[in-house]
Scaffold this motif. Sequence first.
Motif, PDB file in Angstrom:
ATOM      1  N   ASP A 241      37.175  -8.631  80.114  1.00 50.00           N
ATOM      2  CA  ASP A 241      37.769  -8.913  78.632  1.00 50.00           C
ATOM      3  C   ASP A 241      38.387  -7.511  78.370  1.00 50.00           C
ATOM      4  OD1 ASP A 241      36.280 -11.129  77.081  1.00 50.00           O
ATOM      5  OD2 ASP A 241      34.702 -10.375  78.215  1.00 50.00           O
ATOM      6  N   ILE A 242      39.676  -7.864  77.763  1.00 51.47           N
ATOM      7  CA  ILE A 242      40.468  -6.771  77.400  1.00 51.47           C
ATOM      8  C   ILE A 242      41.023  -6.936  76.094  1.00 51.47           C
ATOM      9  CG2 ILE A 242      41.549  -6.712  79.851  1.00 51.47           C
ATOM     10  CD1 ILE A 242      43.951  -8.127  78.878  1.00 51.47           C
ATOM     11  N   LEU A 243      41.741  -5.931  75.915  1.00 54.46           N
ATOM     12  CA  LEU A 243      42.412  -5.812  74.341  1.00 54.46           C
ATOM     13  C   LEU A 243      43.780  -5.229  74.585  1.00 54.46           C
ATOM     14  CD1 LEU A 243      41.205  -3.131  71.903  1.00 54.46           C
ATOM     15  CD2 LEU A 243      40.964  -3.086  74.397  1.00 54.46           C
ATOM     16  N   LEU A 244      44.698  -5.767  73.594  1.00 54.75           N
ATOM     17  CA  LEU A 244      46.266  -5.322  73.602  1.00 54.75           C
ATOM     18  C   LEU A 244      46.152  -4.207  72.700  1.00 54.75           C
ATOM     19  CD1 LEU A 244      48.046  -8.749  74.062  1.00 54.75           C
ATOM     20  CD2 LEU A 244      47.161  -7.115  75.757  1.00 54.75           C
ATOM     21  N   THR A 245      46.855  -3.110  72.954  1.00 59.11           N
ATOM     22  CA  THR A 245      47.171  -2.058  72.027  1.00 59.11           C
ATOM     23  C   THR A 245      48.464  -2.011  71.720  1.00 59.11           C
ATOM     24  OG1 THR A 245      47.595  -0.141  73.593  1.00 59.11           O
ATOM     25  CG2 THR A 245      45.123  -0.796  72.902  1.00 59.11           C
ATOM     26  N   PRO A 246      48.890  -1.388  70.369  1.00 59.78           N
ATOM     27  CA  PRO A 246      50.376  -1.004  70.284  1.00 59.78           C
ATOM     28  C   PRO A 246      51.090  -0.254  71.287  1.00 59.78           C
ATOM     29  CG  PRO A 246      48.630  -0.441  68.097  1.00 59.78           C
ATOM     30  CD  PRO A 246      48.049  -0.907  69.621  1.00 59.78           C
TER      31      PRO A 246
ATOM     32  N   VAL B 114      43.137  -2.324  66.211  1.00 58.26           N
ATOM     33  CA  VAL B 114      43.291  -3.792  66.561  1.00 58.26           C
ATOM     34  C   VAL B 114      41.966  -4.406  66.828  1.00 58.26           C
ATOM     35  CG1 VAL B 114      45.251  -3.186  68.124  1.00 58.26           C
ATOM     36  CG2 VAL B 114      43.180  -3.667  69.149  1.00 58.26           C
ATOM     37  N   ILE B 115      40.954  -3.807  66.580  1.00 59.44           N
ATOM     38  CA  ILE B 115      39.558  -4.657  66.514  1.00 59.44           C
ATOM     39  C   ILE B 115      39.380  -5.013  65.091  1.00 59.44           C
ATOM     40  CG2 ILE B 115      36.939  -4.011  66.954  1.00 59.44           C
ATOM     41  CD1 ILE B 115      37.741  -1.729  68.792  1.00 59.44           C
ATOM     42  N   PRO B 116      38.762  -6.235  64.854  1.00 55.20           N
ATOM     43  CA  PRO B 116      38.302  -7.173  65.703  1.00 55.20           C
ATOM     44  C   PRO B 116      39.344  -8.125  66.183  1.00 55.20           C
ATOM     45  CG  PRO B 116      37.732  -7.839  63.587  1.00 55.20           C
ATOM     46  CD  PRO B 116      38.609  -6.574  63.342  1.00 55.20           C
ATOM     47  N   ARG B 117      40.545  -8.148  65.837  1.00 62.23           N
ATOM     48  CA  ARG B 117      41.632  -9.065  65.945  1.00 62.23           C
ATOM     49  C   ARG B 117      41.826  -8.836  67.722  1.00 62.23           C
ATOM     50  NH1 ARG B 117      47.470  -9.784  65.675  1.00 62.23           N
ATOM     51  NH2 ARG B 117      47.937 -11.959  64.759  1.00 62.23           N
ATOM     52  N   TYR B 118      41.821  -7.803  68.297  1.00 60.80           N
ATOM     53  CA  TYR B 118      42.047  -7.261  69.703  1.00 60.80           C
ATOM     54  C   TYR B 118      43.558  -7.785  70.305  1.00 60.80           C
ATOM     55  CZ  TYR B 118      36.957  -7.151  69.909  1.00 60.80           C
ATOM     56  OH  TYR B 118      35.733  -7.101  69.364  1.00 60.80           O
ATOM     57  N   VAL B 119      44.449  -7.998  69.238  1.00 59.48           N
ATOM     58  CA  VAL B 119      45.873  -7.856  69.607  1.00 59.48           C
ATOM     59  C   VAL B 119      46.538  -7.352  68.406  1.00 59.48           C
ATOM     60  CG1 VAL B 119      45.726 -10.056  70.726  1.00 59.48           C
ATOM     61  CG2 VAL B 119      46.113 -10.231  68.478  1.00 59.48           C
ATOM     62  N   PRO B 120      47.677  -6.766  68.817  1.00 58.10           N
ATOM     63  CA  PRO B 120      48.548  -5.873  67.685  1.00 58.10           C
ATOM     64  C   PRO B 120      48.732  -6.878  66.485  1.00 58.10           C
ATOM     65  CG  PRO B 120      49.252  -5.534  69.894  1.00 58.10           C
ATOM     66  CD  PRO B 120      48.341  -6.554  69.846  1.00 58.10           C
ATOM     67  N   SER B 121      48.977  -6.373  65.263  1.00 55.88           N
ATOM     68  CA  SER B 121      49.248  -7.076  64.240  1.00 55.88           C
ATOM     69  C   SER B 121      50.789  -7.557  64.360  1.00 55.88           C
ATOM     70  CB  SER B 121      49.236  -6.065  62.884  1.00 55.88           C
ATOM     71  OG  SER B 121      50.070  -5.060  62.947  1.00 55.88           O
TER      72      SER B 121
ATOM     73  N   SER C 298      40.125 -13.855  71.155  1.00 55.05           N
ATOM     74  CA  SER C 298      39.584 -13.433  69.638  1.00 55.05           C
ATOM     75  C   SER C 298      39.129 -14.502  68.821  1.00 55.05           C
ATOM     76  CB  SER C 298      40.880 -12.555  69.110  1.00 55.05           C
ATOM     77  OG  SER C 298      40.519 -12.433  67.564  1.00 55.05           O
ATOM     78  N   VAL C 299      37.975 -14.243  67.855  1.00 54.56           N
ATOM     79  CA  VAL C 299      37.689 -15.243  66.765  1.00 54.56           C
ATOM     80  C   VAL C 299      37.989 -14.889  65.421  1.00 54.56           C
ATOM     81  CG1 VAL C 299      36.121 -16.574  68.578  1.00 54.56           C
ATOM     82  CG2 VAL C 299      35.340 -14.620  67.184  1.00 54.56           C
ATOM     83  N   CYS C 300      38.828 -13.821  65.407  1.00 55.57           N
ATOM     84  CA  CYS C 300      39.082 -13.318  64.073  1.00 55.57           C
ATOM     85  C   CYS C 300      40.656 -12.903  64.230  1.00 55.57           C
ATOM     86  CB  CYS C 300      38.246 -12.040  63.784  1.00 55.57           C
ATOM     87  SG  CYS C 300      38.551 -11.083  62.279  1.00 55.57           S
ATOM     88  N   VAL C 301      41.198 -14.238  64.440  1.00 58.12           N
ATOM     89  CA  VAL C 301      43.023 -13.865  64.776  1.00 58.12           C
ATOM     90  C   VAL C 301      43.595 -13.261  63.520  1.00 58.12           C
ATOM     91  CG1 VAL C 301      44.711 -15.256  65.187  1.00 58.12           C
ATOM     92  CG2 VAL C 301      42.764 -15.637  66.439  1.00 58.12           C
ATOM     93  N   HIS C 302      43.269 -13.813  62.304  1.00 57.33           N
ATOM     94  CA  HIS C 302      43.713 -13.484  61.079  1.00 57.33           C
ATOM     95  C   HIS C 302      43.062 -12.461  60.105  1.00 57.33           C
ATOM     96  CE1 HIS C 302      46.745 -16.672  62.369  1.00 57.33           C
ATOM     97  NE2 HIS C 302      45.765 -17.464  62.363  1.00 57.33           N
ATOM     98  N   GLY C 303      42.273 -11.922  60.758  1.00 57.49           N
ATOM     99  CA  GLY C 303      41.313 -10.929  59.719  1.00 57.49           C
ATOM    100  C   GLY C 303      40.156 -11.872  59.120  1.00 57.49           C
ATOM    101  N   LYS C 304      39.807 -11.080  58.138  1.00 58.24           N
ATOM    102  CA  LYS C 304      38.908 -12.205  57.295  1.00 58.24           C
ATOM    103  C   LYS C 304      39.954 -13.043  56.525  1.00 58.24           C
ATOM    104  CE  LYS C 304      35.228 -10.059  58.382  1.00 58.24           C
ATOM    105  NZ  LYS C 304      34.084 -10.571  59.077  1.00 58.24           N
ATOM    106  N   ASP C 305      39.927 -14.008  56.954  1.00 57.04           N
ATOM    107  CA  ASP C 305      40.938 -15.279  56.382  1.00 57.04           C
ATOM    108  C   ASP C 305      40.202 -16.132  55.422  1.00 57.04           C
ATOM    109  OD1 ASP C 305      39.376 -16.740  58.242  1.00 57.04           O
ATOM    110  OD2 ASP C 305      40.840 -17.356  59.557  1.00 57.04           O
ATOM    111  N   GLY C 306      38.971 -15.902  54.996  1.00 51.81           N
ATOM    112  CA  GLY C 306      38.567 -16.953  54.102  1.00 51.81           C
ATOM    113  C   GLY C 306      37.715 -18.189  54.695  1.00 51.81           C
TER     114      GLY C 306
END
Length: 418
Positions: free
Chosen positions: A154-159, A281-288, A312-320
């Motif tokens: 598992d990786i994450l992408l940083t800016p 970038v957490i918990p999205r794990y990809v840059p905005s 990621s399962v939080c792609v759009h942050g707290k999207d409701g």
Amino acid sequence: MKKRYKASHCASGESLQRENSAEKAKAYQRCTLLSELPFPVIGSLNAVHMFAANHGATLKSTTTSDAKIVWRDFHDSLSLIVITGNDQANDCHLNRLLENVWSAMVMLFGQDELMNIKNLERFKRDIKVCFQLLDHLLEQSVLSTFSDVTQAVDILLTPDNGALQNFLDAFVEAAGSTYGCLTVGGRVAVATHKWWSLSATELVLLGVLIPLLTPCTSRDIPIYLPQGSPTVPHRLLTFQVMRGVEVCVICGPTPSVADLHNEVVRFWRPAVEVLKAAYQVIPRYVPSTLTLDQNILGFLLVNNETSRCLNSVCVHGKDGKEEIVSLPKRREILRSFYKRVVGTYMSSPIEGTETGPAEFSHTATDTYTVCEGHKCYALSSPPHQLFVLYTSAIPTFAMRSITNKTLHAFTKDKSFCI
């Protein structure tokens, strides 16, 4: 530690059974992590497997109406048995679990010790060093990552991956090593070329082990590399750079942890702002800056050549939308979808799926499912495989186009290294 295992008792519905077998010249140990199974049942699982082996047959798996059992031998020393609910997935995934269990024991205990068990009672005590890692591999329902099923770390992408890579390379060189990585939030952000050259199993187990360790400023842990060095131990040194960020190095007898403490401060102090940006970038794990379709609830992107997995399962942050499909449920759906697709419709480097389904005369590149509360789409574009969880509102015909655009968004920027 959550559980304590005994030879005839286990937890979590999956198991690893141990006992001496007088019928084989070699020490044939069986270990079990079963859920309250009576001893006669455990003995029967052993006996039917041994009966088949003694008659020139190999018993690999069997299923009941609601369960599946898989057997696996390792070096004529240990037989591992896993029992789980029947999720209709290909056997390759349970075989991969048993392979990871064996490799985890090799990593923390050593292959020689596993292949030459002279005192069973002592072995039961000593093998407890592996229990925390084994617990994590077995408790799939609570895992927040996917490396255990994808066989990709598992990786994450940083800016700014490039800057982090330069800081890491300089630090690892100062440590007199070529193997190093930087983890952010328990996922690998960047790593050295030599670290990426480790086998997929080694990358996955290291990626799982490091976040599991008790939080502290530094560690010095003896480890074996299951493929690269299963009999000669190395040292895994870890240093906490800041909250949620650790730098890890694999080395020999030198340097000492004390020698590297001052180096950590000297090399990483200039990187504080870059590290803070990476942690954001957490918990999205990809840059905005990477925009994804609003219908996407989660995704799982695997590079089968580099053994890297972005998800990621939080792609759009707290999207409701968490009330409709909660974050744990999204992970569960994606894990289940991946296991149903790989080995059944699509191939992968996981043993048993390399050539794809035998009954297919063609190579499947796309597949999807439509359920009442969500939809899933899988796309194979070697070396990548992308699995996307969508809201139920998305038109079914649109999933293919959006999935292709999503894959292009991840792969067009070569600095992402996915």
